[in-house]
Design an enzyme around this catalytic site. Structure first.
Site: not given
Length: 660
Positions: A183-185
């Site tokens: 879950n990236e920025p």
């Protein structure tokens, strides 16, 4: 051994109420800035064993209740020791996993499950294949499906988690950008299992695993933030100072989509587990005096004074009593005397770390010098994990040691062949073919060999291990570059050693554990040279782990030899590489590098041509290694200057490892 050294360089200081862990009020006071319960261990091994014991306890309790234990498992370097410990419990203590159900947290997309870089393959080899978990109890993320089928697959995956009663324990690592799972920025807090686009930083960091960034998938499948937060317990692991900044943001910062790991603050039973290096930016470690009264040992006083100078933008000798009192450091004045007395002592301590004679200055008073004056000509071994760490990390000091007449040996611990591109191989075999053709050598045999190599490279998949012939060529490229660097530094050819430690030679990014043979090779060289000085890479934040393993091998070899009479005259100095520098309060020897010497160092680094212009293992920093080294060396000199020391162009810094 590494754990012992970590304790030396991580002086968090002790609170005056040393029993605060047993007192809920004091514990909450000390950790008041932390919004997630965080446990700091002396080492990754210690933390991993503690978590493995907790997991084993849950499995056993569930077994007694005739229930399934459901685990969500991440993969990577962070939980690796946890899985090793659980495997050990299975084999030695009979811990059974027959009642365990597991859900994998993430997977690249698209990727075959048997690809070298596949998370599914990685965790199977490290964990599932070594325990008695039923195959039907393993739920992975299928990255072979066409994209139009991924949505339905992810929905079914969520339903499977719900069907078994939810996840009892979720194990996570944490990325440098704060990603949990993948879950990236920018990820939403209400996200579920889904396909995502990978952040450019994540792909850059993963480039070494895929033998080049172009081979890294641009997408992945990951459990969502909501999926993770539904787990009954969450445990997050982070090791090394490279994770210190993001751990501080995660634990003490505000909740933000820009730091996905900060969403963990919403969970009622989430614990962050770190070693001392990864916890180094937390308030209770970095500036404990701002929270409560501490026991002021000498190292903590030095750390605090350096911090205070940076806070008030003053050199050491201009700090006043009011500066100390206004910044929570009045206890120092009360215990140690006036600001003037403290300032003088710390100024002198830092001043005494500076020396232009890293091998000791002959015929000089060495009372306050970091190195001994005798013998005036020392035997020196510089251990370099890869074939360029010597010149990148301590090239200026290496040049000075040779210039000052010391008998300098350089020992390259691993071949570094993984970091050579296929293009370099083709360039070299073109040269060999053209050269040997002109000499009328057995060109048919050479051509056949080269055709075999060209064909392999032309059809090579990014998850394939190189042919032995290709690995040999890549090794020879690194050897040639290292020899050129040593020639430039006037190191004798007979003093250049290529150890090729066996743990490294797997052909893939994943290495074998360190073994007795690795330690013996290092111990044999030390016994042969009988050095007065050993320099070794203490850069434990190398993201690929080779530096840490190489240092541990050296420490083990030293531990075996430390009772030898000649070892009593051997001092061990640790330098740092391309990733981080020693904090200034830890530095025990600082070698000034002049502008001319800095240029000589750069030229020595340039001999390693295969590591220029987009090297394979640059990590998340786009600067080339020579640029990182110069920026770091100049930065250290600037810090010394701001603290009131003489102004130098650059510094190379060292910490002493005392093994006796």
């Amino acid at each position: 051994m590494i754990e012992k050294f970590n304790q030396k360089i991580s002086p968090a200081g002790k609170f005056k109420n040393e029993g605060y862990h047993d007192d809920p009020y004091l514990r909450s006071l000390i950790t008041k800035e932390e919004k997630i319960a965080t446990k700091i261990y002396g080492s990754s091994t210690e933390g991993s064993k503690a978590l493995a014991s907790e997991i084993a306890s849950i499995i056993k309790i569930k077994e007694l209740e005739s229930k399934k234990c459901v685990l969500g498992l991440a993969v990577g370097s962070a939980p690796s020791e946890v899985y090793d410990e659980l495997v050990s419990m299975h084999k030695k203590d009979g811990l059974s996993f027959k009642n365990v159900i597991v859900f994998n947290v993430m997977e690249y997309y698209p990727i075959a499950p048997n690809a070298l870089q596949s998370f599914s393959r990685n965790i199977s080899e490290k964990f599932y294949d070594r325990i008695d978990i039923p195959k039907e109890n393993i739920f992975g993320l299928d990255a072979t499906l066409p994209q139009e089928k991924i949505y339905d697959f992810c929905r079914t995956f969520e339903e499977q988690i719900e069907k078994v009663g939810g996840i009892d324990m979720q194990i996570l690592g944490i990325g440098g950008t704060g990603h949990i799972g993948l879950n990236e920025p920018g990820s939403s807090s209400n996200s579920l299992t889904r396909i995502v686009s990978l952040d450019d930083i994540t792909r850059t960091v993963a480039a070494s695993d895929f033998f080049g960034k172009d081979n890294v998938p641009r997408k992945a499948i990951t459990m969502g933030i909501t999926t993770i937060l539904k787990a009954k317990r969450i445990r997050v692991l982070a090791w090394g100072e490279g994770k210190a900044a993001i751990i501080q943001k995660t634990v003490e910062g505000e909740i933000s989509e820009e730091v996905p790991s900060s969403f963990l603050q919403k969970h009622e039973n989430c614990h962050v587990i770190v070693d001392e290096a990864a916890g180094n930016e937390l308030t209770r470690v970095k500036t404990p005096w701002l929270i409560d009264s501490v026991v002021w040992n000498d190292r903590l006083v030095k750390k605090a004074v350096v911090w205070l100078c940076q806070q008030v933008n003053k050199p050491i000798l201009k700090l006043t009593d009011r500066d100390y009192n206004d910044n929570g450091m009045g206890d120092i004045i009360a215990e140690k005397g006036s600001a003037y007395q403290v300032n003088i002592r710390i100024f002198n301590e830092l001043q005494h770390t500076i020396t232009g004679w890293p091998g000791g200055k002959p015929n000089a008073d060495d009372t306050y010098r970091p190195e001994r004056k005798s013998p005036d000509k020392k035997k020196v071994i510089i251990f370099s994990p890869h074939p360029d760490d010597d010149v990148i990390s301590m090239g200026g000091t290496m040049l000075r040691l040779v210039d000052q007449g010391h008998d300098v040996h350089v020992a390259y611990q691993v071949s570094g062949n993984l970091a050579v591109s296929d293009d370099d191989v083709l360039r070299y075999i073109d040269f060999i073919g053209d050269y040997t053709g002109g000499l009328n050598l057995d060109s048919k045999q050479i051509k056949a060999e080269h055709d075999k190599i060209r064909k392999f490279i032309a059809n090579k998949k990014h998850d394939q291990i190189d042919l032995p012939e290709i690995r040999r060529i890549k090794t020879l490229i690194r050897v040639g570059e290292a020899k050129a660097g040593c020639r430039y530094a006037n190191v004798k050819e007979s003093n250049t050693h290529f150890l090729n430690l066996p743990f490294y030679e797997t052909g893939g990014v994943e290495k074998k554990p360190i073994g007795k043979e690795d330690v013996k090779i290092i111990a044999d060289l030390i016994k042969e040279v009988k050095p007065h000085q050993i320099f070794a890479a203490g850069d434990l934040s190398d993201p690929h782990g080779t530096h840490r393993v190489c240092l541990d091998a050296i420490f083990q070899a030293i531990d075996q030899l430390k009772k030898e009479e000649w070892m009593k005259d051997c001092w061990v100095w640790l330098y740092r590489g391309a990733w981080h520098e020693w904090e200034i309060h830890n530095i025990e020897m600082a070698v000034p590098i002049s502008p001319d010497e800095l240029m000589r160092k750069r030229n020595a680094i340039f001999k390693h041509q295969s590591q220029k212009d987009g090297a394979m293992f640059l990590g998340g920093d786009s600067r080339e290694f020579w640029q990182r080294a110069e920026d770091r060396n100049r930065g250290t000199a600037q810090l010394y200057n701001e603290l009131g020391m003489a102004e130098y162009e650059a510094f190379e810094a060292f910490v002493r490892y005392e093994f006796l």
